[in-house]
Scaffold this motif. Structure first.
Motif, mmCIF file in Angstrom:
data_model
loop_
_atom_site.group_PDB
_atom_site.id
_atom_site.type_symbol
_atom_site.label_atom_id
_atom_site.label_comp_id
_atom_site.label_asym_id
_atom_site.label_seq_id
_atom_site.Cartn_x
_atom_site.Cartn_y
_atom_site.Cartn_z
ATOM 1 N N ARG A 42 10.979 -10.182 -36.111
ATOM 2 C CA ARG A 42 10.525 -11.304 -36.089
ATOM 3 C C ARG A 42 8.852 -11.186 -36.359
ATOM 4 O O ARG A 42 8.445 -11.922 -37.367
ATOM 5 C CB ARG A 42 10.627 -11.733 -34.402
ATOM 6 C CG ARG A 42 9.694 -13.009 -34.179
ATOM 7 C CD ARG A 42 10.017 -13.255 -32.582
ATOM 8 N NE ARG A 42 9.701 -14.524 -32.560
ATOM 9 C CZ ARG A 42 10.219 -15.662 -32.338
ATOM 10 N NH1 ARG A 42 11.360 -15.747 -32.447
ATOM 11 N NH2 ARG A 42 9.711 -16.922 -32.229
ATOM 12 N N ASP A 43 8.082 -10.519 -35.673
ATOM 13 C CA ASP A 43 6.828 -10.286 -36.087
ATOM 14 C C ASP A 43 6.167 -8.926 -35.809
ATOM 15 O O ASP A 43 5.478 -8.742 -35.071
ATOM 16 C CB ASP A 43 5.947 -11.426 -35.394
ATOM 17 C CG ASP A 43 6.475 -11.453 -33.796
ATOM 18 O OD1 ASP A 43 6.891 -10.514 -33.259
ATOM 19 O OD2 ASP A 43 6.046 -12.238 -33.121
ATOM 20 N N GLU A 45 3.928 -7.344 -37.472
ATOM 21 C CA GLU A 45 2.506 -7.190 -37.406
ATOM 22 C C GLU A 45 1.884 -7.396 -36.205
ATOM 23 O O GLU A 45 0.786 -7.047 -35.837
ATOM 24 C CB GLU A 45 1.801 -8.137 -38.497
ATOM 25 C CG GLU A 45 1.923 -9.657 -37.979
ATOM 26 C CD GLU A 45 3.270 -10.294 -38.134
ATOM 27 O OE1 GLU A 45 3.102 -11.586 -37.971
ATOM 28 O OE2 GLU A 45 4.138 -9.715 -38.603
ATOM 29 N N THR A 63 3.779 -10.915 -29.486
ATOM 30 C CA THR A 63 4.895 -12.119 -30.104
ATOM 31 C C THR A 63 4.273 -13.248 -30.131
ATOM 32 O O THR A 63 3.389 -13.916 -29.430
ATOM 33 C CB THR A 63 6.216 -11.842 -29.525
ATOM 34 O OG1 THR A 63 7.097 -12.474 -30.321
ATOM 35 C CG2 THR A 63 6.140 -12.797 -28.037
ATOM 36 N N TYR A 64 4.666 -14.036 -31.151
ATOM 37 C CA TYR A 64 4.244 -15.367 -31.317
ATOM 38 C C TYR A 64 5.388 -16.423 -31.653
ATOM 39 O O TYR A 64 6.196 -16.247 -32.641
ATOM 40 C CB TYR A 64 2.988 -15.677 -32.308
ATOM 41 C CG TYR A 64 2.626 -17.013 -32.758
ATOM 42 C CD1 TYR A 64 2.214 -17.792 -31.486
ATOM 43 C CD2 TYR A 64 2.490 -17.567 -33.761
ATOM 44 C CE1 TYR A 64 1.729 -19.048 -31.634
ATOM 45 C CE2 TYR A 64 1.996 -18.721 -33.998
ATOM 46 C CZ TYR A 64 1.422 -19.615 -32.877
ATOM 47 O OH TYR A 64 1.122 -20.933 -33.096
ATOM 48 N N LEU A 100 -2.627 -16.282 -37.056
ATOM 49 C CA LEU A 100 -1.207 -17.050 -37.107
ATOM 50 C C LEU A 100 -1.478 -18.437 -36.390
ATOM 51 O O LEU A 100 -0.547 -19.112 -36.659
ATOM 52 C CB LEU A 100 -0.280 -16.170 -36.331
ATOM 53 C CG LEU A 100 0.205 -14.882 -37.147
ATOM 54 C CD1 LEU A 100 1.186 -14.186 -36.124
ATOM 55 C CD2 LEU A 100 0.905 -15.182 -38.465
#
Length: 142
Positions: A42-43, A45, A63-64, A100
């Motif tokens: 998913r993310d 980074e 997480t975002y 983001l």
């Protein structure tokens, strides 16, 4: 920064055993490999480690979802606490979330974790009167 400050960077699979050691020495539950694999799709980074001597000294997972950011699993090796590592990890995670387009970040603090609550409040995170509701969707693998 001096040489004793860790480099904050993205988690790599070669870090997993060291991250597990940090979670364990910090008294945190270990995130199983399968869950880490899912997180990294998913993310990746937003899964950060503090790397230096003697290895990984801190970790944080973020997480975002496109609306809100979340911070999970912040942990620092107890022998390296009070050196700014947690603050560095959070600052880099916040920078990445902001890049983001994330407008707000949430996190959970256990009610008996007074030191943790003080830490987050120093960084500007304020308690909300929300009620956490949770429901496991699959049997626990642990």
């Amino acid at each position: 920064m001096g040489d004793d400050h860790p480099v904050i960077r993205q988690f790599a699979w070669t870090d997993y055993d060291d991250v597990v050691a940090v979670w364990k020495t910090a008294g945190r539950d270990v995130v199983p490999r399968a869950e880490v694999e899912n997180k990294l799709t998913r993310d990746p980074e937003l899964f950060l480690v503090a790397a230096g001597e003697p290895g990984i000294t801190g970790v944080v997972m973020g997480t975002y979802d496109g609306r809100r950011g979340w911070i999970f699993r912040l942990a620092v090796d107890p022998s390296r606490r009070r050196q700014g590592i947690a603050t560095q990890l959070v600052a880099e995670l916040e920078r990445r979330l902001l890049a983001l387009g994330c407008p707000r970040v949430n996190l959970l603090v256990m009610p008996d974790n007074e030191a943790g609550l003080r830490f987050w409040q120093r960084l500007g995170y304020l308690p909300c009167p929300d009620v956490l509701c949770t429901k496991p969707l699959a049997p626990s693998s642990s």
